[in-house]
Design a protein around this motif. Structure first.
Motif, mmCIF file in Angstrom:
data_model
loop_
_atom_site.group_PDB
_atom_site.id
_atom_site.type_symbol
_atom_site.label_atom_id
_atom_site.label_comp_id
_atom_site.label_asym_id
_atom_site.label_seq_id
_atom_site.Cartn_x
_atom_site.Cartn_y
_atom_site.Cartn_z
ATOM 1 N N MET A 110 69.305 0.963 7.192
ATOM 2 C CA MET A 110 67.999 1.248 6.640
ATOM 3 C C MET A 110 66.948 0.602 7.549
ATOM 4 O O MET A 110 67.136 -0.495 8.046
ATOM 5 N N ASN A 111 65.875 1.298 7.747
ATOM 6 C CA ASN A 111 64.784 0.817 8.576
ATOM 7 C C ASN A 111 64.215 -0.472 7.981
ATOM 8 O O ASN A 111 64.061 -0.608 6.770
ATOM 9 N N LYS A 112 63.903 -1.425 8.838
ATOM 10 C CA LYS A 112 63.403 -2.728 8.380
ATOM 11 C C LYS A 112 62.070 -2.588 7.650
ATOM 12 O O LYS A 112 61.812 -3.281 6.671
ATOM 13 N N THR A 113 61.197 -1.677 8.064
ATOM 14 C CA THR A 113 59.909 -1.450 7.415
ATOM 15 C C THR A 113 60.106 -0.928 5.992
ATOM 16 O O THR A 113 59.440 -1.365 5.061
ATOM 17 N N VAL A 114 61.055 -0.006 5.825
ATOM 18 C CA VAL A 114 61.345 0.545 4.501
ATOM 19 C C VAL A 114 61.908 -0.553 3.596
ATOM 20 O O VAL A 114 61.554 -0.649 2.419
ATOM 21 N N GLN A 115 62.757 -1.400 4.142
ATOM 22 C CA GLN A 115 63.344 -2.484 3.370
ATOM 23 C C GLN A 115 62.269 -3.482 2.906
ATOM 24 O O GLN A 115 62.278 -3.919 1.754
ATOM 25 N N VAL A 116 61.330 -3.823 3.770
ATOM 26 C CA VAL A 116 60.232 -4.720 3.398
ATOM 27 C C VAL A 116 59.369 -4.058 2.322
ATOM 28 O O VAL A 116 58.987 -4.707 1.333
ATOM 29 N N PHE A 117 59.075 -2.787 2.479
ATOM 30 C CA PHE A 117 58.274 -2.051 1.501
ATOM 31 C C PHE A 117 58.961 -2.046 0.137
ATOM 32 O O PHE A 117 58.324 -2.296 -0.896
ATOM 33 N N LEU A 118 60.268 -1.775 0.107
ATOM 34 C CA LEU A 118 61.002 -1.750 -1.160
ATOM 35 C C LEU A 118 61.055 -3.137 -1.801
ATOM 36 O O LEU A 118 60.991 -3.259 -3.035
ATOM 37 N N ASN A 119 61.155 -4.180 -1.003
ATOM 38 C CA ASN A 119 61.126 -5.542 -1.535
ATOM 39 C C ASN A 119 59.779 -5.855 -2.180
ATOM 40 O O ASN A 119 59.719 -6.469 -3.247
ATOM 41 N N ILE A 120 58.707 -5.431 -1.541
ATOM 42 C CA ILE A 120 57.366 -5.653 -2.100
ATOM 43 C C ILE A 120 57.196 -4.895 -3.413
ATOM 44 O O ILE A 120 56.676 -5.437 -4.394
ATOM 45 N N VAL A 121 57.658 -3.655 -3.452
ATOM 46 C CA VAL A 121 57.583 -2.858 -4.679
ATOM 47 C C VAL A 121 58.399 -3.523 -5.785
ATOM 48 O O VAL A 121 57.950 -3.615 -6.933
ATOM 49 N N ALA A 122 59.604 -4.014 -5.469
ATOM 50 C CA ALA A 122 60.447 -4.680 -6.463
ATOM 51 C C ALA A 122 59.775 -5.944 -6.993
ATOM 52 O O ALA A 122 59.843 -6.229 -8.198
ATOM 53 N N ILE A 123 59.117 -6.688 -6.123
ATOM 54 C CA ILE A 123 58.418 -7.899 -6.556
ATOM 55 C C ILE A 123 57.263 -7.547 -7.490
ATOM 56 O O ILE A 123 57.079 -8.175 -8.533
ATOM 57 N N ILE A 124 56.495 -6.533 -7.149
ATOM 58 C CA ILE A 124 55.356 -6.125 -7.987
ATOM 59 C C ILE A 124 55.845 -5.626 -9.346
ATOM 60 O O ILE A 124 55.300 -6.007 -10.385
ATOM 61 N N VAL A 125 56.883 -4.788 -9.363
ATOM 62 C CA VAL A 125 57.423 -4.275 -10.629
ATOM 63 C C VAL A 125 57.951 -5.428 -11.479
ATOM 64 O O VAL A 125 57.712 -5.487 -12.688
ATOM 65 N N SER A 126 58.659 -6.365 -10.874
ATOM 66 C CA SER A 126 59.174 -7.525 -11.617
ATOM 67 C C SER A 126 58.043 -8.373 -12.173
ATOM 68 O O SER A 126 58.098 -8.828 -13.322
ATOM 69 N N LEU A 127 57.010 -8.588 -11.377
ATOM 70 C CA LEU A 127 55.864 -9.372 -11.824
ATOM 71 C C LEU A 127 55.190 -8.720 -13.033
ATOM 72 O O LEU A 127 54.906 -9.388 -14.030
ATOM 73 N N VAL A 128 54.978 -7.421 -12.965
ATOM 74 C CA VAL A 128 54.354 -6.705 -14.086
ATOM 75 C C VAL A 128 55.246 -6.772 -15.322
ATOM 76 O O VAL A 128 54.784 -7.057 -16.427
ATOM 77 N N PHE A 129 56.536 -6.523 -15.148
ATOM 78 C CA PHE A 129 57.474 -6.538 -16.270
ATOM 79 C C PHE A 129 57.490 -7.897 -16.970
ATOM 80 O O PHE A 129 57.359 -7.989 -18.188
ATOM 81 N N PHE A 130 57.646 -8.976 -16.191
ATOM 82 C CA PHE A 130 57.731 -10.297 -16.802
ATOM 83 C C PHE A 130 56.391 -10.765 -17.357
ATOM 84 O O PHE A 130 56.354 -11.507 -18.341
ATOM 85 N N THR A 131 55.299 -10.329 -16.774
ATOM 86 C CA THR A 131 53.984 -10.659 -17.340
ATOM 87 C C THR A 131 53.821 -10.024 -18.717
ATOM 88 O O THR A 131 53.389 -10.668 -19.662
ATOM 89 N N ILE A 132 54.199 -8.765 -18.821
ATOM 90 C CA ILE A 132 54.098 -8.067 -20.112
ATOM 91 C C ILE A 132 55.065 -8.682 -21.123
ATOM 92 O O ILE A 132 54.722 -8.904 -22.280
ATOM 93 N N TRP A 133 56.275 -8.985 -20.695
ATOM 94 C CA TRP A 133 57.302 -9.483 -21.598
ATOM 95 C C TRP A 133 57.010 -10.902 -22.077
ATOM 96 O O TRP A 133 57.216 -11.237 -23.246
ATOM 97 N N LEU A 134 56.507 -11.752 -21.202
ATOM 98 C CA LEU A 134 56.327 -13.164 -21.536
ATOM 99 C C LEU A 134 54.896 -13.556 -21.884
ATOM 100 O O LEU A 134 54.649 -14.708 -22.248
ATOM 101 N N PHE A 135 53.940 -12.637 -21.792
ATOM 102 C CA PHE A 135 52.549 -12.960 -22.047
ATOM 103 C C PHE A 135 52.363 -13.371 -23.510
ATOM 104 O O PHE A 135 52.805 -12.673 -24.423
ATOM 105 N N PRO A 136 51.716 -14.506 -23.780
ATOM 106 C CA PRO A 136 51.556 -14.994 -25.170
ATOM 107 C C PRO A 136 50.399 -14.285 -25.889
ATOM 108 O O PRO A 136 49.428 -14.908 -26.299
ATOM 109 N N LEU A 137 50.513 -12.981 -26.051
ATOM 110 C CA LEU A 137 49.438 -12.200 -26.645
ATOM 111 C C LEU A 137 49.164 -12.598 -28.086
ATOM 112 O O LEU A 137 48.011 -12.584 -28.526
#
Length: 161
Positions: free
Chosen positions: A1-28
């Motif tokens: 896999m191209n290194k640029t694509v791998q970095v892009f997918l890692n960034i997307v995974a980090i953003i999705v995880s951040l959004v998911f855990f923010t929604i799940w753990l936010f003390p609303l």
């Protein structure tokens, strides 16, 4: 896999995880409880809201049980169950866009309220007992009308301005 694509997918995974855990753990629920307590402070003690319990969600409706609203320590509104949905995008734009459904002992009240430069109130009453809305009796008593109001309300109320 191209290194640029791998970095892009890692960034997307980090953003999705951040959004998911923010929604799940936010003390609303703590934020909502704080805002309900703030009503009394903002109105200098004239209005107060209380809730027996709440089930809060960033993406779905917040559910309140035993929601009560008081004016000058006199209960004016009591609902066994209320589901409230707030549009998060409208809060960013400075408008308040709220959908709600209040289930009374008998009947229900559903509505949509937008507060901002263009306000809108759209309410639908279905088999709602007027006795469940003590605010009507309180206001009639305040203006000196010794009238006991009873009955069932069905219909809609719409205001745009």
């Amino acid at each position: 896999m191209n290194k640029t694509v791998q970095v892009f997918l890692n960034i997307v995974a980090i953003i999705v995880s951040l959004v998911f855990f923010t929604i799940w753990l936010f003390p609303l629920d703590a934020v909502i409880s704080h805002e309900l307590a703030g009503i009394e402070k903002q109105t200098k003690g004239e209005w107060r809201a209380s809730v027996a319990s709440l089930d809060a969600s960033l993406l779905f409706d917040t559910k309140f049980t035993e929601f009560r609203l008081y004016q000058n320590n006199q209960e004016v509104f009591s609902v066994p169950k209320v589901d409230v949905g707030v549009s998060l995008f409208s809060l960013i734009s400075g408008k308040v866009n709220v959908r709600f459904k209040a289930l009374f002992k008998k009947g229900s009240l559903t509505g949509h309220v937008i507060l901002g430069s263009d306000s809108l109130v759209d309410l639908e009453f279905k088999d709602l007992s007027i006795a469940d809305i003590s605010y009507v009796a309180v206001k009639l008593k305040e203006v000196g009308v010794p009238l006991v109001v009873s009955g069932v309300v069905n219909g809609t109320f719409y205001f745009a301005g």
